[in-house]
Every structure is written in structure tokens, then in C-alpha cells.
Scaffold this motif. Structure first.
Motif, PDB file in Angstrom:
ATOM      1  N   ILE A 183      -3.276  -6.362   2.447  1.00 35.95           N
ATOM      2  CA  ILE A 183      -4.649  -5.989   2.014  1.00 35.95           C
ATOM      3  C   ILE A 183      -4.630  -5.859   0.416  1.00 35.95           C
ATOM      4  O   ILE A 183      -5.425  -6.168  -0.351  1.00 35.95           O
ATOM      5  CB  ILE A 183      -5.109  -4.535   2.545  1.00 35.95           C
TER       6      ILE A 183
ATOM      7  N   PHE B 279      -9.044  -0.087 -11.905  1.00 36.71           N
ATOM      8  CA  PHE B 279      -9.466   0.536 -10.739  1.00 36.71           C
ATOM      9  C   PHE B 279      -9.054   0.053  -9.314  1.00 36.71           C
ATOM     10  O   PHE B 279      -8.669   0.968  -8.513  1.00 36.71           O
ATOM     11  CB  PHE B 279     -11.162   0.059 -10.488  1.00 36.71           C
ATOM     12  N   SER B 280      -8.570  -1.282  -9.278  1.00 34.07           N
ATOM     13  CA  SER B 280      -8.049  -1.698  -7.951  1.00 34.07           C
ATOM     14  C   SER B 280      -6.520  -1.126  -7.855  1.00 34.07           C
ATOM     15  O   SER B 280      -5.987  -0.897  -6.797  1.00 34.07           O
ATOM     16  CB  SER B 280      -7.776  -3.031  -7.809  1.00 34.07           C
TER      17      SER B 280
ATOM     18  N   THR C 246      -5.628   1.869  -8.780  1.00 40.56           N
ATOM     19  CA  THR C 246      -5.660   3.111  -8.178  1.00 40.56           C
ATOM     20  C   THR C 246      -5.854   3.178  -6.611  1.00 40.56           C
ATOM     21  O   THR C 246      -5.694   4.328  -6.183  1.00 40.56           O
ATOM     22  CB  THR C 246      -6.638   4.071  -8.940  1.00 40.56           C
ATOM     23  N   VAL C 247      -6.441   2.006  -6.164  1.00 40.80           N
ATOM     24  CA  VAL C 247      -6.530   1.950  -4.822  1.00 40.80           C
ATOM     25  C   VAL C 247      -5.236   1.426  -4.145  1.00 40.80           C
ATOM     26  O   VAL C 247      -4.972   1.818  -3.191  1.00 40.80           O
ATOM     27  CB  VAL C 247      -7.834   1.034  -4.500  1.00 40.80           C
TER      28      VAL C 247
ATOM     29  N   PRO D 127      -2.112   4.054  -3.628  1.00 44.11           N
ATOM     30  CA  PRO D 127      -2.192   4.750  -2.319  1.00 44.11           C
ATOM     31  C   PRO D 127      -1.917   4.139  -0.992  1.00 44.11           C
ATOM     32  O   PRO D 127      -1.254   4.333   0.039  1.00 44.11           O
ATOM     33  CB  PRO D 127      -3.431   5.539  -2.082  1.00 44.11           C
ATOM     34  N   LEU D 128      -2.682   2.879  -1.099  1.00 39.34           N
ATOM     35  CA  LEU D 128      -2.415   1.781  -0.114  1.00 39.34           C
ATOM     36  C   LEU D 128      -1.069   1.518   0.505  1.00 39.34           C
ATOM     37  O   LEU D 128      -0.821   1.430   1.633  1.00 39.34           O
ATOM     38  CB  LEU D 128      -3.396   0.768  -0.285  1.00 39.34           C
TER      39      LEU D 128
ATOM     40  N   ILE E 221       1.261   5.605   0.067  1.00 42.85           N
ATOM     41  CA  ILE E 221       0.985   6.825   0.595  1.00 42.85           C
ATOM     42  C   ILE E 221       0.581   6.819   2.134  1.00 42.85           C
ATOM     43  O   ILE E 221       1.305   7.280   2.930  1.00 42.85           O
ATOM     44  CB  ILE E 221       0.159   7.560  -0.310  1.00 42.85           C
ATOM     45  N   LEU E 222      -0.384   5.879   2.366  1.00 42.23           N
ATOM     46  CA  LEU E 222      -0.935   5.701   3.745  1.00 42.23           C
ATOM     47  C   LEU E 222       0.220   5.456   4.787  1.00 42.23           C
ATOM     48  O   LEU E 222       0.277   5.701   5.918  1.00 42.23           O
ATOM     49  CB  LEU E 222      -1.972   4.667   3.623  1.00 42.23           C
TER      50      LEU E 222
ATOM     51  N   MET F 220       2.344   8.093   6.317  1.00 44.99           N
ATOM     52  CA  MET F 220       1.476   8.963   7.100  1.00 44.99           C
ATOM     53  C   MET F 220       1.723   8.687   8.655  1.00 44.99           C
ATOM     54  O   MET F 220       1.510   9.575   9.482  1.00 44.99           O
ATOM     55  CB  MET F 220       0.110   9.168   6.859  1.00 44.99           C
ATOM     56  N   THR F 221       2.259   7.408   8.856  1.00 44.54           N
ATOM     57  CA  THR F 221       1.953   6.782  10.350  1.00 44.54           C
ATOM     58  C   THR F 221       3.529   6.591  10.704  1.00 44.54           C
ATOM     59  O   THR F 221       4.267   6.183   9.957  1.00 44.54           O
ATOM     60  CB  THR F 221       1.098   5.753  10.703  1.00 44.54           C
TER      61      THR F 221
END
Lengths: 216, 224
Positions: free
Chosen positions: B119, B150-151, B153-154, B157-158, B161-162, B165-166
Motif C-alpha cells: 500500500i 502528507f503521504s 505522515t501516513v 505509521p502504515l 506502527i500498524l 500491533m498484530t
């Protein structure tokens, strides 16, 4: 200043009516298509959540996309001369948040009506809807400002926005799964925190970056 | 014939890369179950991401500078570094897939780390499309800079960080062992660090080449 601008947007919306009613019909037809596509049966929870978020994704992208793309050229210059760009972006985000929130809850209601309600923890789910509506509104408003400047703006809007909001979508889908499974609320705290953090980030960056778009 | 003299850091890059390739393929590695020799992929897979992040960060910094100064040279910096970073990201995915095929038995899984990286690369493809659909140079620079910041900063985390978490099959997630500072064997540490530095320098080298090409092309268009 910001309040006046929000009021102006709402007034415009009420006066025109076509856009909001168009979006509602869009939403209802999408929900109905999923209802028919699944053969008028009660869908499984996992497909329910997938359908719900896909429907919301398309509806919100269409909603927010028109915030800059639909505007006439002359109006831009008029606003440019009387208000600061920060006021414009904040008011647009607030207004889009309102619109996305209403549409999301309407979507939820239609889903419950047509496709059953697998959600066990409705309160948490509503909070998720609100947070994701805020996230969609804040990140999409800036992107629609960018897309409006280009020639093929509708395609560009989709291309720019889908990858960017996937992280919000991923988190929301995860919380939805927790809501469906009826897990304890503490299981979703991490996701809620990160969702809020992403929202804050995208609002802050929209606020900082928008003046540069507006100038051109 | 024109003799081209390489700058000292380019010679250093060549030496370090040479060491990475030879050392990475020949030096002893710990014998681990399942992993076996595929552990050597570590030397080439990890540096790709370091190099990619270094270049993406540099491009965001250039975009900031562009918005501040409106100097078109910073816009050139931003686009060329994103290009090189994108290639490194693609190579990182490919090396990861090769390794995954050897150890997990499949090229692609539903692993969050893989999918989020894909992604992330999509986000940057959108950046290229945005650039190509704008005509005016200053406007393109400004909008692309805004989207780039802007992208980013997305993107962070993508991919950082994300996935944490799994549960994940990827080393370093969900209690899987990974390349850590203290539990990697000495030889491996040496090669991995060298490889990271070497590939970052290689990325920078490629970036300067592309930048020079871009500036020359612009110059050519202006003179003829």
C-alpha cells in the motif's frame, strides 16, 4: 470567521439539496446492490463489515471530493481576498466531518435495515464511525484541494485518496471485528488511540500545508 | 578520452558493496533450523528498507525546503530521491518475497507487513501520477511537495506502527526473533551494518546521477 464559513457551506447545501440527496440515493442504492448481490440473505459478519466499509469509503470519497472540485474558479479568488486559508480548511474539514458523520450513520441504519445487525457493542462502533468520519474528512479535504488543481481531477482524487486512507480503514475494520465478536472494550483501546493520533496528524498537516495549495 | 575521477565516497561505496556481496555470500552464518542459508538474505533485504527510508526522508525534507523557498532545485531533489527510494522499496519487497518463498513456502501471504508496504508503494505511485497530470512547473512542485509531506505522515505509521500491533510471520513481529542489536552473531552484525551503509551510499549515488540527468535535460530543452 470559521463559524461563518461553516454556516455558509450548510446554507448552500440546504439551498441546493441535490448534492446531499444525490449522495443519500447513492448510498441506498449501494446498500441495496449488496443486499441483492448476497441473494436477500443475512450476510455473514465478516462480509458485513467488508461491505459496510467499502460502501462508506466510496460514499465519503464522493462526498468530500466535491468540496473543492465542484467550486467555480471565480469564487476561489473572491474567498482568497477576504479570508485566510487556515479558516477555509478548518471550516471545510468541520463541514465535511458533519456530512461524513451523517452519511456514515445513515449508512449504518440502512445496513441494519437490509443486511441485519451483527454489531454487539453499538456504542464502541458509533465512536469508531465518528473517528473514521473525522479521519476521512481531514485527509480527503486536503487531497481534494490538490486534485482540484489538476485537469483530470476525478480520477486523480480516487488515485490519491485510496492508498492514503487505507490505514484509517484498516484500523476501523479491526475495531469493527472486535465489536462483532463482542470483545471487551479494552481490547480496542490501542486501535482507538492510533486512530485518534492519525486524525490529529492529518488535521495538523492539512492546516499547515493548505496555505501552499491555496496560493496557486 | 575524458578520464572520470570518482569522488572518494564513491570509491568507498564500491569497496563496501564488494565487501557486502563477498562477505554476505561467503562468511560463516549461524546454522539455524528452517532458515539455513536463507539467513543471508538479511544482508540484502534489510539495507533496502534503510536506504528507502533514508531517501524518502530526504525527499520530504526537500519538499519542506521547496515550500519554504520556492526554489525549483529542491523540487528536482524531491522527485529524484522518491524515484530511487521507490526502486529500493520494490527491491525490498522482491528480496522479501524470495526469502518468504524459501522459508514460509509462498511468495505472498496475508501478512500485514507485506500488504502495508505494498500500500505504501501505491501511495508513491499516486505521487508519480499526480506529478504527471500537472503541467505548470511551479504549481506541480507545490502540489507534489504538499502531497509528498502528507503521504509520508501516513506512510510511516502504515509500515512501522500498524504491523507491530498484530501477529505477524515477519521476523521482529509477534515474538519472532529478528535482527536485533545484541543477539545477532558478531560476523553477521559486521556485514549487516556495512551493507546498510553501503546501500544508503549507493542510493545517494544513484540519486545524484538521476538529478544530474534531470538538470541536463532541462538545460537541453532550454537551449534548443
Amino acid at each position: 470567521m470559521i463559524l461563518t464559513l461553516i454556516k455558509k457551506e450548510i446554507n448552500l447545501e440546504i439551498r441546493r439539496k441535490t448534492v446531499i440527496s444525490g449522495l443519500l440515493v447513492y448510498l441506498v442504492s449501494t446498500v441495496f446492490i449488496s443486499y441483492i448481490a448476497f441473494g436477500f440473505k443475512v450476510v455473514e459478519p465478516i462480509s458485513w463489515s467488508a461491505l459496510f466499509w467499502i460502501t462508506l469509503l466510496f460514499t465519503t470519497v464522493n462526498t468530500v471530493a466535491k468540496s473543492f472540485i465542484g467550486e467555480k474558479k471565480g469564487k476561489d479568488i473572491y474567498f482568497y481576498s477576504i479570508v485566510s486559508p487556515e479558516a477555509i480548511i478548518v471550516s471545510k474539514i468541520c463541514y465535511n466531518f458533519l456530512l461524513c458523520g451523517i452519511l456514515s450513520f445513515a449508512g449504518f441504519a440502512f445496513f441494519v435495515l437490509f443486511l441485519s445487525n451483527p454489531i454487539n457493542d453499538a456504542f464502541l462502533f458509533c465512536i469508531t464511525i465518528l473517528l473514521s468520519a473525522l479521519g476521512f474528512a481531514s485527509s480527503l479535504t486536503l487531497l481534494s484541494g490538490i486534485a482540484a488543481k489538476a485537469s483530470n481531477s476525478t480520477i486523480l482524487m480516487a488515485v490519491l485518496s485510496f492508498p492514503v486512507i487505507i490505514s484509517i480503514l484498516l484500523l476501523s475494520i479491526k475495531i469493527t471485528k472486535n465489536c462483532i465478536d463482542g470483545l471487551d472494550r479494552s481490547a480496542s483501546y490501542d486501535e482507538l488511540t492510533i486512530l485518534t493520533a492519525i486524525n490529529c496528524l492529518s488535521i495538523a498537516f492539512s492546516y499547515l500545508l493548505f496555505p501552499y495549495i491555496w496560493r496557486s | 578520452m575524458v578520464r572520470i575521477k570518482l569522488a572518494w565516497w564513491k570509491i568507498l561505496t564500491i569497496i563496501l558493496l564488494y565487501y557486502t556481496v563477498v562477505g554476505g555470500l561467503l562468511l560463516p552464518v549461524p546454522k539455524l533450523h528452517i532458515l539455513n542459508e536463507t539467513i543471508r538474505m538479511n544482508y540484502f533485504h534489510v539495507p533496502m528498507w534503510f536506504s528507502m527510508i533514508f531517501l524518502f526522508t530526504y525527499s520530504v525534507w526537500s519538499s519542506f525546503k521547496y515550500l519554504k523557498t520556492q526554489d525549483i532545485k529542491y523540487d528536482d531533489n524531491a522527485i529524484e530521491s522518491v524515484k530511487v527510494a521507490f526502486v529500493f522499496g520494490g527491491l525490498g519487497l522482491v528480496t522479501g518475497m524470495l526469502w518468504g518463498n524459501a522459508t514460509w513456502g509462498t511468495f505472498w501471504t496475508s501478512d500485514p507487513k507485506l500488504n502495508n508496504t505494498a500500500i505504501g508503494l501505491l501511495i508513491y505511485s499516486a505521487y508519480f501520477i499526480l506529478r504527471s497530470s500537472l503541467e505548470d512547473e511551479t504549481q506541480r512542485g507545490r502540489l507534489a511537495a504538499v502531497y509528498n509531506i502528507f503521504s509520508y505522515t501516513v506512510f510511516i505509521p502504515l509500515i512501522y506502527i500498524l504491523p507491530r500491533m498484530t501477529d505477524s510471520l515477519h521476523p521482529g513481529n509477534g515474538n519472532n526473533p529478528t535482527f536485533r542489536l545484541f543477539d545477532t552473531s558478531h560476523n553477521m552484525k559486521l556485514v549487516v551494518y556495512t551493507a546498510i551503509i553501503a546501500f544508503i551510499m549507493l542510493g545517494w549515488w544513484l540519486f545524484t546521477l538521476l538529478l544530474r540527468l534531470r538538470v541536463l535535460k532541462k538545460y537541453q530543452n532550454e537551449t534548443f
